[in-house]
Scaffold this active site. Sequence first.
Site, PDB file in Angstrom:
ATOM      1  CG  HIS A 264      -1.800   1.182   1.371  1.00 12.39           C
ATOM      2  ND1 HIS A 264      -3.108   1.189   0.967  1.00 12.39           N
ATOM      3  CD2 HIS A 264      -1.559   2.422   1.878  1.00 12.39           C
ATOM      4  CE1 HIS A 264      -3.650   2.373   1.210  1.00 12.39           C
ATOM      5  NE2 HIS A 264      -2.719   3.146   1.771  1.00 12.39           N
ATOM      6  CD  GLU A 265       1.629   3.570   3.720  1.00  2.00           C
ATOM      7  OE1 GLU A 265       1.858   4.634   3.101  1.00  2.00           O
ATOM      8  OE2 GLU A 265       0.610   3.395   4.420  1.00  2.00           O
ATOM      9  CG  HIS A 268       0.628   6.451  -0.414  1.00  4.92           C
ATOM     10  ND1 HIS A 268      -0.337   7.315  -0.900  1.00  4.92           N
ATOM     11  CD2 HIS A 268       0.025   5.746   0.593  1.00  4.92           C
ATOM     12  CE1 HIS A 268      -1.466   7.136  -0.224  1.00  4.92           C
ATOM     13  NE2 HIS A 268      -1.272   6.193   0.684  1.00  4.92           N
ATOM     14  CD  GLU A 294      -4.807   7.399   0.875  1.00  5.32           C
ATOM     15  OE1 GLU A 294      -4.632   6.169   0.743  1.00  5.32           O
ATOM     16  OE2 GLU A 294      -4.193   8.082   1.711  1.00  5.32           O
TER      17      GLU A 294
END
Length: 496
Positions: A264-265, A268, A294
């Site tokens: 997930h990160e 980003h 996001e």
Amino acid sequence: MKSYKALEQRFRRIAAVNGALAMLGWDQSTMMPEGGAKVRSEQMAVLSVVRHEWITDPKLGDLLGEAEAQKEKLNEWQRANLREMQRQWRHATALTPKLVEARAKATLNCEMVWRKAREANHFKSFATAFAPVLELTREVAAAKAAAFGISPYDALLDEYEPEGSAAAIDKLFADLGSFLPSFIDKALDRQARRPAIVEVEGRFPTETQRQIGLRFMKQLGFDFRHGRLDVSLHPFSGGVQTDVRITTRYDENDFTTSLMGVLHETGHALYEQGLPKRWRNQPVGEARGMVLHESQSLLIEMQVCRSREFLRYATPILRKAFKGEGPAWTEDNLHRLYTRVRPDLIRVDADEVTYPAHVILRYRLEQAMLNGDLPIADLPHAWNDGMQTLLGVEVPDDRMGCMQDIHWAVGSIGYFPTYTLGALAAAQLFAAAREQDGTILPGIEKGNFKPLLQWLRTHVHGKGSLLSTDALLRAATGKPLDTAAFKAHLKARYLS
């Protein structure tokens, strides 16, 4: 052009202060000893005031006026940069230096209190520290609402999603709200009629988890010359474009949550590392807003890394690293494990079907707190009722309930809706990418993410803040943000 060039130089200096604040914040969340909290609070408050003084300098306002009068001489990127400069200036000039300093100190203190209060399940101590944060956030919202001519909540939302509005969110959330309850029931029913998922059990050493995370980060395209992975209480992505810092947390009884946190990160981080280099340290070179940010994390984590194609590539790697054997370690079982629908307490661990309910609850509660309709003392009760109504789960304590997230502690009211708006955008972008480039899915299956990354670099990352969110989505997918692609994705993954 002279006035515009002077503005670029000033905003380059402001970007340097922003970068310093980002690095100090990363250090505070990962490595800073407890005894450094007071001095760190003062350091960050002073830098916040310095930044505010620079951007509210009357001379900067004069330069903005002069550049606006001559903007026909600017190219497309420069005009967009001027627009973003004006937006940042309007946000800053709405606030007094005293209010900026007071809010910075209150949020830094509340974050440190939250860390202890969450661990100890002590809501009262958190509430005491949060009270001034909420009051100061109301002052900020009121000041910006007056400056922008919009509602207080929309004024806060604009910090995270430029031009976003509660009215637009309400329409999208109403659509999801009418779709999700029956869909969740159907997904759970289909899941129950299939053979039971075999739990992956054992001890999963932290270092092994870390090495797997690093491997997948590199494969996805993360540039370790300009970033790193660390540990924090709450996973996050920070730093600056040339030095992106991401964090996760590890549980040696469960490798799945940490791995997906890393992925997930990484989404980003890839966005930050792919922003236009020509416009680095300028407002137009920054990420457009948190909806697109996001969307990039959720596109990687949810759309890509929970797909059958990714699990076909990843399963042998996971099996070998953890010495996994038996039916729990088959590709099909791991895919079902990673796409299991299970109403639960913790937002960051929620599946993508029930996740929007977590966000909708927080969206409602933060609006009520901001408006004064929900006293802080009543937050636990309102939270617990909302979780029961929306997800049918009982909340055992405040640590697992209203104190689980860091956002309110640091004054980030207006941030939460961007998570679900980002999920909608992620589905829309990934559907368009697959349609436009037939090599993306076969590439993922073989661990080759270059076709996907190149598509994202071209259509999202490299655009910076040149376009609005809806304009970018129109250009990339043919339509503005809506729920259609997200609902189609859920039906394909969970009902077919």
